[in-house]
Design a protein around this motif. Sequence first.
Motif, PDB file in Angstrom:
ATOM      1  N   GLY A 114       0.828  -1.097   0.095  1.00  0.00           N
ATOM      2  CA  GLY A 114       0.249  -0.045   0.000  1.00  0.00           C
ATOM      3  C   GLY A 114       0.708   1.338   0.122  1.00  0.00           C
ATOM      4  N   GLY A 115       0.394   2.326   0.774  1.00  0.00           N
ATOM      5  CA  GLY A 115       1.125   3.585   0.509  1.00  0.00           C
ATOM      6  C   GLY A 115       1.401   3.943   2.111  1.00  0.00           C
ATOM      7  N   PRO A 116       2.266   3.341   2.748  1.00  0.00           N
ATOM      8  CA  PRO A 116       2.324   3.814   4.258  1.00  0.00           C
ATOM      9  C   PRO A 116       3.156   5.191   4.365  1.00  0.00           C
ATOM     10  CG  PRO A 116       4.096   2.205   3.570  1.00  0.00           C
ATOM     11  CD  PRO A 116       3.015   2.289   2.432  1.00  0.00           C
ATOM     12  N   LEU A 117       3.061   5.679   5.443  1.00  0.00           N
ATOM     13  CA  LEU A 117       3.934   7.041   5.574  1.00  0.00           C
ATOM     14  C   LEU A 117       5.205   6.180   6.219  1.00  0.00           C
ATOM     15  CD1 LEU A 117       1.433   9.307   7.520  1.00  0.00           C
ATOM     16  CD2 LEU A 117       2.891   9.896   5.235  1.00  0.00           C
ATOM     17  N   LEU A 118       6.185   6.175   5.568  1.00  0.00           N
ATOM     18  CA  LEU A 118       7.451   5.402   5.711  1.00  0.00           C
ATOM     19  C   LEU A 118       8.156   5.734   7.043  1.00  0.00           C
ATOM     20  CD1 LEU A 118       8.853   4.637   2.361  1.00  0.00           C
ATOM     21  CD2 LEU A 118       7.632   3.223   3.339  1.00  0.00           C
ATOM     22  N   ASN A 119       8.153   6.942   7.197  1.00  0.00           N
ATOM     23  CA  ASN A 119       8.895   7.569   8.363  1.00  0.00           C
ATOM     24  C   ASN A 119       8.100   7.216   9.717  1.00  0.00           C
ATOM     25  OD1 ASN A 119       7.020   9.501   7.260  1.00  0.00           O
ATOM     26  ND2 ASN A 119       7.100  10.311   9.439  1.00  0.00           N
ATOM     27  N   SER A 120       6.770   6.726   9.629  1.00  0.00           N
ATOM     28  CA  SER A 120       6.186   6.496  10.877  1.00  0.00           C
ATOM     29  C   SER A 120       6.554   5.033  11.124  1.00  0.00           C
ATOM     30  CB  SER A 120       4.660   6.410  10.636  1.00  0.00           C
ATOM     31  OG  SER A 120       4.204   5.506   9.784  1.00  0.00           O
ATOM     32  N   TRP A 121       7.374   4.133  10.342  1.00  0.00           N
ATOM     33  CA  TRP A 121       7.594   2.854  10.757  1.00  0.00           C
ATOM     34  C   TRP A 121       9.202   2.792  11.424  1.00  0.00           C
ATOM     35  CZ3 TRP A 121       4.624  -1.291  10.850  1.00  0.00           C
ATOM     36  CH2 TRP A 121       3.272  -0.976  10.417  1.00  0.00           C
ATOM     37  N   LEU A 122      10.044   3.893  11.113  1.00  0.00           N
ATOM     38  CA  LEU A 122      11.184   4.076  11.741  1.00  0.00           C
ATOM     39  C   LEU A 122      11.263   3.970  13.297  1.00  0.00           C
ATOM     40  CD1 LEU A 122      12.730   6.766   9.264  1.00  0.00           C
ATOM     41  CD2 LEU A 122      12.711   4.187   8.885  1.00  0.00           C
ATOM     42  N   ASP A 123      12.257   3.302  13.658  1.00  0.00           N
ATOM     43  CA  ASP A 123      12.844   3.214  15.232  1.00  0.00           C
ATOM     44  C   ASP A 123      11.452   2.945  15.884  1.00  0.00           C
ATOM     45  OD1 ASP A 123      15.078   4.268  14.600  1.00  0.00           O
ATOM     46  OD2 ASP A 123      14.927   6.288  14.774  1.00  0.00           O
ATOM     47  N   ARG A 124      10.335   2.219  15.451  1.00  0.00           N
ATOM     48  CA  ARG A 124       9.429   1.520  16.264  1.00  0.00           C
ATOM     49  C   ARG A 124       9.766   0.113  16.446  1.00  0.00           C
ATOM     50  NH1 ARG A 124       4.439   4.212  16.571  1.00  0.00           N
ATOM     51  NH2 ARG A 124       5.048   5.726  15.234  1.00  0.00           N
ATOM     52  N   ASP A 125       9.017  -0.332  17.598  1.00  0.00           N
ATOM     53  CA  ASP A 125       9.091  -1.837  17.887  1.00  0.00           C
ATOM     54  C   ASP A 125       8.139  -2.563  17.304  1.00  0.00           C
ATOM     55  OD1 ASP A 125      11.323  -1.103  19.687  1.00  0.00           O
ATOM     56  OD2 ASP A 125       9.915  -0.867  21.630  1.00  0.00           O
ATOM     57  N   LEU A 126       8.432  -3.379  16.461  1.00  0.00           N
ATOM     58  CA  LEU A 126       7.582  -4.151  15.635  1.00  0.00           C
ATOM     59  C   LEU A 126       7.405  -5.680  16.052  1.00  0.00           C
ATOM     60  CD1 LEU A 126       8.751  -2.787  12.230  1.00  0.00           C
ATOM     61  CD2 LEU A 126       6.822  -1.886  13.607  1.00  0.00           C
ATOM     62  N   GLY A 127       6.134  -5.957  15.903  1.00  0.00           N
ATOM     63  CA  GLY A 127       5.897  -7.600  15.971  1.00  0.00           C
ATOM     64  C   GLY A 127       5.778  -7.845  14.420  1.00  0.00           C
ATOM     65  N   LEU A 128       5.351  -9.304  14.447  1.00  0.00           N
ATOM     66  CA  LEU A 128       5.145 -10.156  13.102  1.00  0.00           C
ATOM     67  C   LEU A 128       3.896 -10.699  13.172  1.00  0.00           C
ATOM     68  CD1 LEU A 128       6.572 -10.018  10.482  1.00  0.00           C
ATOM     69  CD2 LEU A 128       7.618 -12.210  11.072  1.00  0.00           C
ATOM     70  N   ALA A 129       3.243 -10.779  12.202  1.00  0.00           N
ATOM     71  CA  ALA A 129       1.551 -11.567  12.352  1.00  0.00           C
ATOM     72  C   ALA A 129       1.279 -11.967  10.887  1.00  0.00           C
ATOM     73  CB  ALA A 129       0.626 -10.709  13.151  1.00  0.00           C
ATOM     74  N   GLY A 130       0.188 -12.683  10.921  1.00  0.00           N
ATOM     75  CA  GLY A 130      -0.370 -13.192   9.535  1.00  0.00           C
ATOM     76  C   GLY A 130      -0.677 -14.597   9.432  1.00  0.00           C
ATOM     77  N   ARG A 131      -0.542 -15.246   8.264  1.00  0.00           N
ATOM     78  CA  ARG A 131      -1.117 -16.465   8.045  1.00  0.00           C
ATOM     79  C   ARG A 131       0.260 -17.457   7.216  1.00  0.00           C
ATOM     80  NH1 ARG A 131      -5.424 -16.941   3.437  1.00  0.00           N
ATOM     81  NH2 ARG A 131      -3.707 -16.334   2.094  1.00  0.00           N
ATOM     82  N   LEU A 132       0.144 -18.527   8.060  1.00  0.00           N
ATOM     83  CA  LEU A 132       1.100 -19.508   7.612  1.00  0.00           C
ATOM     84  C   LEU A 132       0.498 -20.689   6.911  1.00  0.00           C
ATOM     85  CD1 LEU A 132       3.387 -19.886  10.773  1.00  0.00           C
ATOM     86  CD2 LEU A 132       3.767 -18.671   8.886  1.00  0.00           C
ATOM     87  N   THR A 133       0.797 -21.222   6.033  1.00  0.00           N
ATOM     88  CA  THR A 133       0.202 -22.543   5.101  1.00  0.00           C
ATOM     89  C   THR A 133       1.027 -23.523   5.120  1.00  0.00           C
ATOM     90  OG1 THR A 133      -0.942 -20.930   3.501  1.00  0.00           O
ATOM     91  CG2 THR A 133      -0.760 -23.039   2.990  1.00  0.00           C
ATOM     92  N   LEU A 134       0.211 -24.600   5.632  1.00  0.00           N
ATOM     93  CA  LEU A 134       1.043 -26.082   5.750  1.00  0.00           C
ATOM     94  C   LEU A 134       1.022 -26.862   4.749  1.00  0.00           C
ATOM     95  CD1 LEU A 134       0.600 -24.694   8.546  1.00  0.00           C
ATOM     96  CD2 LEU A 134       0.451 -26.975   9.620  1.00  0.00           C
ATOM     97  N   ARG A 135       1.979 -27.796   4.645  1.00  0.00           N
ATOM     98  CA  ARG A 135       1.808 -28.692   3.345  1.00  0.00           C
ATOM     99  C   ARG A 135       0.597 -29.565   3.177  1.00  0.00           C
ATOM    100  NH1 ARG A 135       6.937 -29.976   1.966  1.00  0.00           N
ATOM    101  NH2 ARG A 135       8.646 -29.199   3.173  1.00  0.00           N
ATOM    102  N   ASP A 136      -0.155 -29.804   4.163  1.00  0.00           N
ATOM    103  CA  ASP A 136      -1.623 -30.278   3.861  1.00  0.00           C
ATOM    104  C   ASP A 136      -2.610 -29.342   3.336  1.00  0.00           C
ATOM    105  OD1 ASP A 136      -2.139 -28.600   6.179  1.00  0.00           O
ATOM    106  OD2 ASP A 136      -2.735 -30.581   7.334  1.00  0.00           O
ATOM    107  N   GLY A 137      -2.268 -28.086   3.053  1.00  0.00           N
ATOM    108  CA  GLY A 137      -3.132 -27.163   2.511  1.00  0.00           C
ATOM    109  C   GLY A 137      -3.674 -26.253   3.754  1.00  0.00           C
ATOM    110  N   SER A 138      -3.730 -26.686   5.006  1.00  0.00           N
ATOM    111  CA  SER A 138      -4.395 -25.836   6.012  1.00  0.00           C
ATOM    112  C   SER A 138      -3.634 -24.666   6.375  1.00  0.00           C
ATOM    113  CB  SER A 138      -4.587 -26.719   7.295  1.00  0.00           C
ATOM    114  OG  SER A 138      -3.217 -27.176   7.683  1.00  0.00           O
ATOM    115  N   THR A 139      -4.260 -23.847   7.204  1.00  0.00           N
ATOM    116  CA  THR A 139      -3.520 -22.559   7.546  1.00  0.00           C
ATOM    117  C   THR A 139      -3.513 -22.379   9.201  1.00  0.00           C
ATOM    118  OG1 THR A 139      -5.657 -21.247   7.111  1.00  0.00           O
ATOM    119  CG2 THR A 139      -4.187 -21.341   5.351  1.00  0.00           C
ATOM    120  N   ARG A 140      -2.686 -21.595   9.728  1.00  0.00           N
ATOM    121  CA  ARG A 140      -2.600 -21.231  11.037  1.00  0.00           C
ATOM    122  C   ARG A 140      -2.233 -19.686  10.937  1.00  0.00           C
ATOM    123  NH1 ARG A 140      -0.725 -25.658  14.073  1.00  0.00           N
ATOM    124  NH2 ARG A 140      -0.309 -24.347  15.771  1.00  0.00           N
TER     125      ARG A 140
END
Length: 432
Positions: A114-140
């Motif tokens: 998208g179009g983030p304000l890039l400077n707002s992501w500097l020097d900020r503590d970040l986590g990581l999230a989303g979706r993982l897809t497994l070999r059997d096609g299921s997601t977590r």
Amino acid sequence: MSEPARFDRGHTDDLMTFLAASPSPYHAVATAAERLEKAGFRQVAETDAWEGTSGGKYVLRGGAIVAWYVPEGAAPHTPFRIVGAHTDSPNLRVKPLPDSGAHGWRQVAVEIYGGPLLNSWLDRDLGLAGRLTLRDGSTRLVNVDRPLLRVPQLAIHLDRSVTADGLKLDKQRHMQPVWGLGNDVRDGDLIAFLEETAGIPAGEVTGWDLMTHSVEPPAYLGRDRELLAGPRMDNLLSVHAGTAALAAVASGASKPASIPVLAAFDHEENGSQSDTGADGPLLGNVLERSVFARGGSFEDRARAFAGTVCLSSDTGHAVHPNYAERHDPTHHPRVNGGPILKVNVNNRYATDGSGRAEFTAACEAADVPFQSFVSNNSMPCGTTIGPITAARHGIRTVDIGVAILSMHSARELCGADDPFLLASALTAFLER
């Protein structure tokens, strides 16, 4: 100092909980679905045959959800009343080969979404999230909601031109976060870490849709706490309000005359052209199948769509005290002034005069004030899912939202009263 009177702080408190629980579109729709389940809704699979029974149902696909409530005795040609929104927000997303590094730093390779304000992501503590897809096609779903990554800014001593010329960021070279130390960068390290975090056997994850998020929680701000600061309010504020409104109507004592719908799409921030975006077939398929499941014909489908109205709810721009000249001189939406009605005669927003009347009636029924927004004629106007919904489905659509500051920042700002006012207006609209 005593807490000042508010319209409903409970709603805003709940919004803060919703934002914190929804660091990705996949988490957002899961959170919305959980709330709808508590209101009596049940999930239906797109691959199953649908029954024409009454009650609340919903479909989940990726980062999108479409939920609807069929009142008892609803005819096949009963029109729909839709609240439309989107679940995605601008951020940094993990690339297919995520493990990188240089000069003893371990890094994660990211792409700009998208179009983030890039400077707002500097020097900020970040986590990581989303979706993982497994070999059997299921997601977590996975959510590392602790300081894990950081995009470090260059010290001013090493770039004195920042003072004179301003900060200039290269999306490729300057936005790659660090997450540790070491010269031995091995392919698969990040995914192995996430497998261990999610309790997944090593080597089972073969696909991923991962994104960064600020781990700083939403918070009230200001002397009287009349403001709300938080992430992803564009546009989870609308998703939350729409979910609350649909649950309230489905649980209410009176039967709505139309079929209330919540349609929360993914990928609005990059054009909506996906199977889970507003420019995809998801909404149309769900509405048509609802008509046909109740014994309807194509004629019934045409009648239902002709009477349908959609409120496309997305955040808009509050007047900025430091940049008032960037706004239209006669239209200055203020925070805590109620939801905004968005108008653009070139159809960047879908609102017309009849749409204004529709929204006015909903706000009057809810006793909610509203404001009007137009862009400064000298500046380009953004757009929403509204025109896409109107054109793709032939549905009368009205663009509305809540006025905020710092749109597309990692952390945005709105009035603490406006989320409740929006939800009240949406509830009245769905009830009509």
